[in-house]
Scaffold this active site. Structure first.
Site, mmCIF file in Angstrom:
data_model
loop_
_atom_site.group_PDB
_atom_site.id
_atom_site.type_symbol
_atom_site.label_atom_id
_atom_site.label_comp_id
_atom_site.label_asym_id
_atom_site.label_seq_id
_atom_site.Cartn_x
_atom_site.Cartn_y
_atom_site.Cartn_z
ATOM 1 N N TYR A 174 0.829 -1.223 0.000
ATOM 2 C CA TYR A 174 0.000 0.000 0.000
ATOM 3 C C TYR A 174 0.857 1.265 0.000
ATOM 4 C CZ TYR A 174 -3.119 -3.722 1.359
ATOM 5 O OH TYR A 174 -3.769 -4.912 1.402
ATOM 6 N N ARG A 175 1.982 1.197 -0.680
ATOM 7 C CA ARG A 175 2.902 2.343 -0.807
ATOM 8 C C ARG A 175 3.532 2.774 0.507
ATOM 9 N NH1 ARG A 175 1.680 4.219 -6.617
ATOM 10 N NH2 ARG A 175 0.920 2.203 -7.040
ATOM 11 N N LEU A 176 3.451 1.924 1.508
ATOM 12 C CA LEU A 176 4.094 2.267 2.781
ATOM 13 C C LEU A 176 5.533 1.732 2.751
ATOM 14 C CD1 LEU A 176 1.139 1.715 5.260
ATOM 15 C CD2 LEU A 176 1.908 3.807 4.128
#
Ligand SMILES: Cc1cc2nc3c(=O)[nH]c(=O)nc-3n(C[C@H](O)[C@H](O)[C@H](O)COP(=O)(O)O)c2cc1C
Length: 197
Positions: A174-176
């Site tokens: 999740y783009r983390l």
């Protein structure tokens, strides 16, 4: 989970080794190298990392090439590795110094005959009228050096990027993504800081 290394060169060694061992990565040592003109105009191209240790990251090139001229006038550079199968990006920034003549000689001597001839034949980054001109130069040089050892061209050597900033980027869900940024402080000690992705 990544271990937090105190020394980013140790950390790089681990990532680099994993990239080299990865069957889906053909050239783990292929790295984007950015330089800038004295006016600050950036440009980049790929090179091959040929050596690294606590003193920096070494690549070889033609000293009269565009990059060679930029590095002479503005000895700063940035490298960026992207190891896609590992979902990792590795950025390095710092000052550039030439490698020693002895180191350049040693590396040049280890190259294949044709690569040595190629180094002599290429006026890297200069206009070339046609490909045949280059091939003719290669043939001529191959004859010239056929019976002896090929010396290192005086216009061909290596540079060492001495890191002052190194960033390790690992893709997260999740783009983390996880970004670990190491900078050298005034005492010459590495400080690690996490950055927002
Ligand atoms: C994967 C890859 C590796 C390369 N490795 C080198 C290298 O180690 N040294 C080099 O001078 N050029 C290398 N090149 C060619 C450079 O990308 C570039 O075309 C050339 O050095 C001229 O760049 P310049 O005009 O900015 O000086 C490589 C190209 C690729 C695609």
């Amino acid at each position: 989970m990544n271990k937090d290394y105190v020394d980013p060169i140790d950390y790089f060694s681990v990532w680099y080794e994993q990239a080299q061992q990865n069957p889906h990565i053909e050239e783990a040592n292929a790295v984007n190298l950015a330089t800038a003109s004295p006016e600050g105009l950036p440009t980049s191209r790929m090179v091959l990392l040929k050596d690294f240790d606590e003193n920096g990251f070494v690549f070889y090139t033609n000293l009269e090439s565009r990059k060679g001229q930029q590095l002479k006038a503005n000895p700063q550079a940035a490298m960026n590795f992207y190891w896609e199968p590992l979902a990792r990006q590795m950025r390095i920034e710092g000052q550039i110094v030439p490698v020693t003549q002895a180191q350049a000689d040693e590396y040049f001597a280890s190259r294949a005959f044709k690569s040595k001839i190629g180094a002599w034949a290429s006026k890297q980054s200069q206009p070339l009228q046609n490909q045949a001109t280059l091939l003719k130069a290669v043939t001529k040089l191959a004859v010239k050096y056929a019976s002896g050892s090929v010396p290192r061209p005086p216009f061909w050597s290596g540079f060492r990027l001495m890191p002052s900033r190194m960033e390790f980027w690992q893709r997260g869900e999740y783009r983390l993504h996880r970004r670990q940024c190491y900078t050298l402080d005034a005492q010459g000690q590495w400080q690690m800081q996490l950055l927002y992705p």
